[in-house]
Design a protein around this motif. Structure first.
Motif, PDB file in Angstrom:
ATOM      1  N   LEU A 220       0.857  -1.187   0.000  1.00  0.00           N
ATOM      2  CA  LEU A 220       0.000   0.000   0.000  1.00  0.00           C
ATOM      3  C   LEU A 220       0.892   1.235   0.000  1.00  0.00           C
ATOM      4  N   PHE A 221       0.661   2.132  -0.962  1.00  0.00           N
ATOM      5  CA  PHE A 221       1.350   3.414  -1.030  1.00  0.00           C
ATOM      6  C   PHE A 221       0.297   4.485  -0.773  1.00  0.00           C
ATOM      7  N   LEU A 222       0.377   5.138   0.379  1.00  0.00           N
ATOM      8  CA  LEU A 222      -0.673   6.043   0.840  1.00  0.00           C
ATOM      9  C   LEU A 222      -0.098   7.454   0.951  1.00  0.00           C
ATOM     10  N   SER A 223      -0.711   8.385   0.229  1.00  0.00           N
ATOM     11  CA  SER A 223      -0.126   9.714   0.042  1.00  0.00           C
ATOM     12  C   SER A 223      -1.080  10.815   0.495  1.00  0.00           C
ATOM     13  N   GLY A 224      -0.518  11.828   1.174  1.00  0.00           N
ATOM     14  CA  GLY A 224      -1.275  13.038   1.497  1.00  0.00           C
ATOM     15  C   GLY A 224      -2.483  12.800   2.368  1.00  0.00           C
ATOM     16  N   GLN A 225      -2.408  11.810   3.255  1.00  0.00           N
ATOM     17  CA  GLN A 225      -3.556  11.471   4.085  1.00  0.00           C
ATOM     18  C   GLN A 225      -3.076  10.936   5.434  1.00  0.00           C
ATOM     19  N   SER A 226      -3.568  11.514   6.513  1.00  0.00           N
ATOM     20  CA  SER A 226      -3.262  10.996   7.843  1.00  0.00           C
ATOM     21  C   SER A 226      -3.958   9.654   8.048  1.00  0.00           C
ATOM     22  N   ALA A 227      -3.378   8.826   8.888  1.00  0.00           N
ATOM     23  CA  ALA A 227      -3.983   7.544   9.225  1.00  0.00           C
ATOM     24  C   ALA A 227      -5.295   7.759   9.971  1.00  0.00           C
TER      25      ALA A 227
ATOM     26  N   PRO B 209      -1.697  -7.267   7.044  1.00  0.00           N
ATOM     27  CA  PRO B 209      -0.386  -7.904   6.864  1.00  0.00           C
ATOM     28  C   PRO B 209       0.259  -7.461   5.559  1.00  0.00           C
ATOM     29  N   VAL B 210       0.223  -6.170   5.307  1.00  0.00           N
ATOM     30  CA  VAL B 210       0.664  -5.597   4.035  1.00  0.00           C
ATOM     31  C   VAL B 210       1.643  -4.468   4.318  1.00  0.00           C
ATOM     32  N   PRO B 211       2.808  -4.444   3.704  1.00  0.00           N
ATOM     33  CA  PRO B 211       3.715  -3.307   3.883  1.00  0.00           C
ATOM     34  C   PRO B 211       3.042  -2.006   3.449  1.00  0.00           C
ATOM     35  N   ILE B 212       3.335  -0.945   4.189  1.00  0.00           N
ATOM     36  CA  ILE B 212       2.776   0.373   3.884  1.00  0.00           C
ATOM     37  C   ILE B 212       3.911   1.374   3.724  1.00  0.00           C
ATOM     38  N   THR B 213       3.851   2.151   2.663  1.00  0.00           N
ATOM     39  CA  THR B 213       4.715   3.313   2.507  1.00  0.00           C
ATOM     40  C   THR B 213       3.824   4.548   2.485  1.00  0.00           C
ATOM     41  N   ALA B 214       4.103   5.483   3.380  1.00  0.00           N
ATOM     42  CA  ALA B 214       3.346   6.737   3.442  1.00  0.00           C
ATOM     43  C   ALA B 214       4.177   7.854   2.821  1.00  0.00           C
TER      44      ALA B 214
END
Length: 262
Positions: free
Chosen positions: A118-125, A190-195
């Protein structure tokens, strides 16, 4: 090598790759459509196939009704993308698109499939949003001014009354969708995340980006670029390089500032 997104279904705009190793699904920010990723196929290695997701109410689907809720949107997208979820795949989303990617990954877990990354951009958790006025409740003039302050839309859009008349319903519907959404806690993925984010983005401060680490039992990394909410407009090449290198197991250069890796 095709570098153009082509409509294959109402939801899918794909740049087909014959030697694909991984498929990257891209979810645009509020009010935007698949064309936000028009340049991406040319920026990725040939082993990465780009699929931009076109939601109802956007661009060539502007006459269709908007999803009534995030839950409904996720269910519909999960079904629409099912034929494309064969082999390794990953998600990228910016702003509201990041939340869509995250919620879709959670829904797909129940169906026995998960993205590679998951590549998650411009968004707080979830649960770490910075308090802000609900934009969808503002008048048209105030709503337009608030959007202009995010620097994500050309100034000329706001001086063109016909274009604004066309875009405002979609923009307001998207902000209504996400500002009314209430996150339901669940176990981490269970998925790597890059923010990713900009160092001057008031809507997604570094602390909110770092909080995505709580949502994964896998690897986590954070890349902070110079810029605000739409930092990626000026950092597209660097951003896509990092994503492509990560997906193909190559060592990416440290393009962003303040990289943090767990």
């Amino acid at each position: 090598m095709p570098d153009r997104l082509t409509a294959e279904t109402p939801f899918v705009r794909r740049a087909r790759r014959t030697n694909r190793r991984v498929r990257l699904f891209c979810f645009p920010h509020a009010g935007a459509g698949a064309s936000a990723f028009a340049a991406w196929p040319a920026l990725f290695p040939p082993e990465v196939e780009i699929v931009a997701v076109q939601l109802p109410g956007r661009e060539d689907r502007v006459g269709e009704p908007h999803p009534p809720s995030v839950e409904a949107a996720v269910r519909t997208v999960a079904v629409a993308l099912r034929p494309y979820l064969q082999g390794p795949y990953a998600f990228f989303g910016h702003s509201g698109g990041a939340l869509m990617a995250f919620e879709l990954a959670r829904a797909l877990r129940k169906r026995g499939t998960q993205p590679r990354h998951l590549f998650l951009s411009g968004q707080s958790a979830p649960g770490h949003d910075t308090p802000a006025p609900e934009l969808h409740r503002l008048s048209d003039d105030d709503f337009s001014a608030a959007l202009l302050g995010l620097d994500g839309t050309s100034d000329g859009v706001f001086t063109d009354p016909d274009l604004m008349k066309l875009l405002l319903p979609t923009l307001r519907a998207d902000f209504t969708l996400w500002e009314n959404h209430r996150h339901q806690p669940d176990r981490p993925l269970p998925v790597p995340i890059t923010a990713f984010g900009g160092d001057t983005d008031p809507r997604a401060p570094v602390s909110g980006l770092q909080a995505w680490e709580e949502q994964t039992t896998g690897a986590f990394s954070l890349q902070v670029f110079s810029g605000g909410h739409f930092y990626l407009n000026d950092s597209e090449a660097e951003l896509t390089m990092i994503i492509g290198s990560t997906l193909l197991g190559r060592e990416p250069a440290n393009a962003g500032r303040g990289e943090r890796v767990r």
